[in-house]
Design a protein around this motif. Structure first.
Motif, mmCIF file in Angstrom:
data_model
loop_
_atom_site.group_PDB
_atom_site.id
_atom_site.type_symbol
_atom_site.label_atom_id
_atom_site.label_comp_id
_atom_site.label_asym_id
_atom_site.label_seq_id
_atom_site.Cartn_x
_atom_site.Cartn_y
_atom_site.Cartn_z
ATOM 1 N N LYS A 108 15.632 27.715 10.268
ATOM 2 C CA LYS A 108 14.845 26.590 10.796
ATOM 3 C C LYS A 108 13.478 26.462 10.114
ATOM 4 N N GLN A 109 13.174 27.341 9.156
ATOM 5 C CA GLN A 109 11.870 27.254 8.488
ATOM 6 C C GLN A 109 11.724 25.888 7.810
ATOM 7 N N VAL A 110 10.496 25.375 7.866
ATOM 8 C CA VAL A 110 10.180 24.114 7.218
ATOM 9 C C VAL A 110 9.723 24.410 5.790
ATOM 10 N N ALA A 111 9.056 25.531 5.642
ATOM 11 C CA ALA A 111 8.547 25.925 4.324
ATOM 12 C C ALA A 111 8.261 27.419 4.367
ATOM 13 N N ALA A 112 8.196 28.006 3.182
ATOM 14 C CA ALA A 112 7.862 29.431 3.085
ATOM 15 C C ALA A 112 7.416 29.708 1.663
ATOM 16 N N GLY A 113 6.768 30.834 1.493
ATOM 17 C CA GLY A 113 6.321 31.169 0.137
ATOM 18 C C GLY A 113 5.463 32.412 0.143
ATOM 19 N N TYR A 114 4.798 32.613 -0.978
ATOM 20 C CA TYR A 114 3.952 33.810 -1.099
ATOM 21 C C TYR A 114 2.920 33.635 -2.207
ATOM 22 N N PHE A 115 1.913 34.473 -2.132
ATOM 23 C CA PHE A 115 0.915 34.596 -3.203
ATOM 24 C C PHE A 115 1.039 36.020 -3.735
ATOM 25 N N VAL A 116 0.926 36.193 -5.041
ATOM 26 C CA VAL A 116 0.851 37.553 -5.604
ATOM 27 C C VAL A 116 -0.508 37.687 -6.269
ATOM 28 N N TYR A 117 -1.250 38.733 -5.870
ATOM 29 C CA TYR A 117 -2.540 39.006 -6.501
ATOM 30 C C TYR A 117 -2.267 40.075 -7.545
ATOM 31 N N GLY A 118 -1.955 39.643 -8.758
ATOM 32 C CA GLY A 118 -1.566 40.577 -9.813
ATOM 33 C C GLY A 118 -2.358 40.326 -11.071
ATOM 34 N N SER A 119 -1.701 40.430 -12.219
ATOM 35 C CA SER A 119 -2.417 40.196 -13.482
ATOM 36 C C SER A 119 -2.988 38.778 -13.460
ATOM 37 N N SER A 120 -2.290 37.854 -12.827
ATOM 38 C CA SER A 120 -2.863 36.562 -12.430
ATOM 39 C C SER A 120 -2.575 36.431 -10.940
ATOM 40 N N THR A 121 -3.259 35.510 -10.296
ATOM 41 C CA THR A 121 -2.869 35.192 -8.913
ATOM 42 C C THR A 121 -1.922 34.015 -8.984
ATOM 43 N N ILE A 122 -0.748 34.169 -8.362
ATOM 44 C CA ILE A 122 0.201 33.057 -8.400
ATOM 45 C C ILE A 122 0.626 32.705 -6.979
ATOM 46 N N MET A 123 1.074 31.466 -6.842
ATOM 47 C CA MET A 123 1.595 31.009 -5.554
ATOM 48 C C MET A 123 2.998 30.457 -5.802
ATOM 49 N N VAL A 124 3.947 30.839 -4.980
ATOM 50 C CA VAL A 124 5.289 30.263 -5.057
ATOM 51 C C VAL A 124 5.589 29.702 -3.674
ATOM 52 N N TYR A 125 6.016 28.432 -3.621
ATOM 53 C CA TYR A 125 6.370 27.900 -2.312
ATOM 54 C C TYR A 125 7.588 26.994 -2.398
ATOM 55 N N CYS A 126 8.212 26.843 -1.245
ATOM 56 C CA CYS A 126 9.346 25.939 -1.141
ATOM 57 C C CYS A 126 9.205 25.201 0.187
ATOM 58 N N ALA A 127 9.246 23.877 0.105
ATOM 59 C CA ALA A 127 9.180 23.090 1.341
ATOM 60 C C ALA A 127 10.499 22.337 1.526
ATOM 61 N N GLY A 128 11.556 22.917 1.010
ATOM 62 C CA GLY A 128 12.876 22.326 1.218
ATOM 63 C C GLY A 128 13.455 21.673 -0.022
ATOM 64 N N SER A 129 12.593 21.302 -0.976
ATOM 65 C CA SER A 129 13.170 20.702 -2.194
ATOM 66 C C SER A 129 12.621 21.433 -3.409
ATOM 67 N N GLY A 130 13.277 22.490 -3.755
ATOM 68 C CA GLY A 130 12.900 23.242 -4.957
ATOM 69 C C GLY A 130 11.864 24.312 -4.675
ATOM 70 N N VAL A 131 11.871 25.302 -5.551
ATOM 71 C CA VAL A 131 10.914 26.415 -5.462
ATOM 72 C C VAL A 131 9.978 26.267 -6.643
ATOM 73 N N HIS A 132 8.679 26.205 -6.359
ATOM 74 C CA HIS A 132 7.731 25.909 -7.429
ATOM 75 C C HIS A 132 6.643 26.982 -7.489
ATOM 76 N N GLY A 133 6.213 27.315 -8.702
ATOM 77 C CA GLY A 133 5.203 28.348 -8.882
ATOM 78 C C GLY A 133 3.942 27.787 -9.527
ATOM 79 N N PHE A 134 2.813 28.271 -9.065
ATOM 80 C CA PHE A 134 1.502 27.812 -9.544
ATOM 81 C C PHE A 134 0.659 29.038 -9.886
ATOM 82 N N THR A 135 -0.122 28.932 -10.932
ATOM 83 C CA THR A 135 -0.969 30.060 -11.331
ATOM 84 C C THR A 135 -2.429 29.664 -11.136
ATOM 85 N N LEU A 136 -3.190 30.572 -10.539
ATOM 86 C CA LEU A 136 -4.609 30.280 -10.278
ATOM 87 C C LEU A 136 -5.399 30.384 -11.577
#
Ligand code: AFP
Length: 337
Positions: free
Chosen positions: A156-184
């Protein structure tokens, strides 16, 4: 969409295309992104604490030094509570439901999060992260959210994702249509689209599991890991082992390159016979992401997203990654049922 657009622009474009979208979900994610930027800044400074001699409870500015997991938890709560976008929250760090104080308006969403996953690795500069899961509220008539709003099955989740604080900080999220990644990009303070429409390979040759627990595993898990390491088992490519001990970092690597992560049930700690990882703030959100990327997530016997939760901090065995790898693992585990 054009590589390099900001996550805010990406959200606005995708939400504008969503029928009935009111902008509340976009505001929720934007607030979460603000919190993640603050956490990322503090994580990057973590190693400086001792150098600056801040060994007591106060830092040089006379401010109290807090553990980073407490800091991350409070930051997310402070960024979300006043905005009128959620009716309740739940955190790995907090035993009970986090209510919205009376002075603030309530919204129609529920946010569940692990503020700093892998935090025991901070001292040794290993990547850590924040995991989040978002549901619509289900209660009616109640002004504030209740436990019923939190305890929903993962499908029943509407969206989910995570941030990784690593060599770069990245965000990956999915709101039901595709999984997308962003780099800070720290120079502009924005998350920029770097991985559009991520698909996990159907097979992968990386396995991630804490082999120190070998003697505590059930027979099926032992046989499965023996099989992965057996050069004569006829694997097309040999398997390789990678285990960071920080779920978001292990998961992110396997999402991009293919592979499998396992934290099975074991007999090591009688207080947690169902494994170590938490359903609501770890397994469910990553299962949502991996399924939308073409992968699978299972306990060995059932799909993670179909588990009916009975406790905010319920633990589950987690087997997650490339679809075919998860299927093979299930075969071994079920065979030993
Ligand atoms: P911490 O947040 O206490 O470091 O736990 C991390 C974690 O929940 C998850 O991120 C890891 O995959 C897993 O535990 C590691 O557990 P082991 O140390 O038992 O392998």
């Amino acid at each position: 969409m054009v590589k390099g657009i900001t996550v805010t622009e990406h959200l606005l474009v995708t939400q504008t295309e969503t029928p009935g979208a009111t902008g509340v979900f976009t505001r929720l994610l934007n607030q979460l992104i603000v919190a993640a930027k603050i956490i990322s800044r503090e994580v990057n400074k973590a190693g400086l604490v001792d150098i600056l001699g801040l060994t007591g409870r106060e830092n040089v500015q006379g401010e109290e030094v807090r553990k980073l997991d407490d800091f991350s938890n409070e930051t997310i709560i402070r960024c979300l509570q006043p905005c009128g976008v959620v009716c309740a929250m739940s955190s790995e760090e907090v035993a009970d439901i986090i209510e919205i104080p009376r002075q603030y308006p309530v919204g129609s969403y529920v946010l569940i999060f692990d503020p700093l996953d892998g935090s025991s690795n901070i001292d040794v500069n290993v990547s850590v992260g924040t995991i989040f899961s978002i549901f619509h509220r289900v209660t009616e008539g109640e002004e504030r959210g209740t436990t019923e709003d939190i305890l929903q099955p993962g499908y029943k989740q509407v969206a989910a994702g995570y941030f990784v604080y690593g060599s770069s900080t990245i965000m990956v999220y999915c709101a039901g249509s595709g999984v997308h990644g962003f780099t800070l990009d720290p120079s502009v303070g924005e998350f920029l689209l770097s991985h559009e429409n991520i698909q996990i390979p159907e097979r992968g040759n990386t396995f991630s599991i804490n082999e120190g627990n070998y003697n505590y595993w059930h027979e099926g898990v032992r046989q499965y890991v023996d099989y992965l390491k057996d050069n004569s088992a006829g694997h097309k490519k040999g398997y390789t082992s990678r285990y960071i001990g920080s779920l978001v970092a292990d998961f992110h690597r396997n999402l991009l390159h293919g592979g499998i992560f396992l934290y099975p049930a074991d007999t090591k700690d009688p207080r947690r016979p169902r494994g170590k990882l938490r359903l609501m703030c770890e397994a469910n959100p990553l299962a949502f992401v991996v399924e939308h990327a073409g992968g699978a997530a299972s306990t060995g016997f059932e799909r993670i997203l179909e588990i009916e939760p009975d406790d905010l901090h319920q633990r589950v065995p987690l087997i997650i990654g490339s679809k075919e790898e998860v299927r093979i693992a299930e075969e071994f585990i079920q065979h030993q049922k």
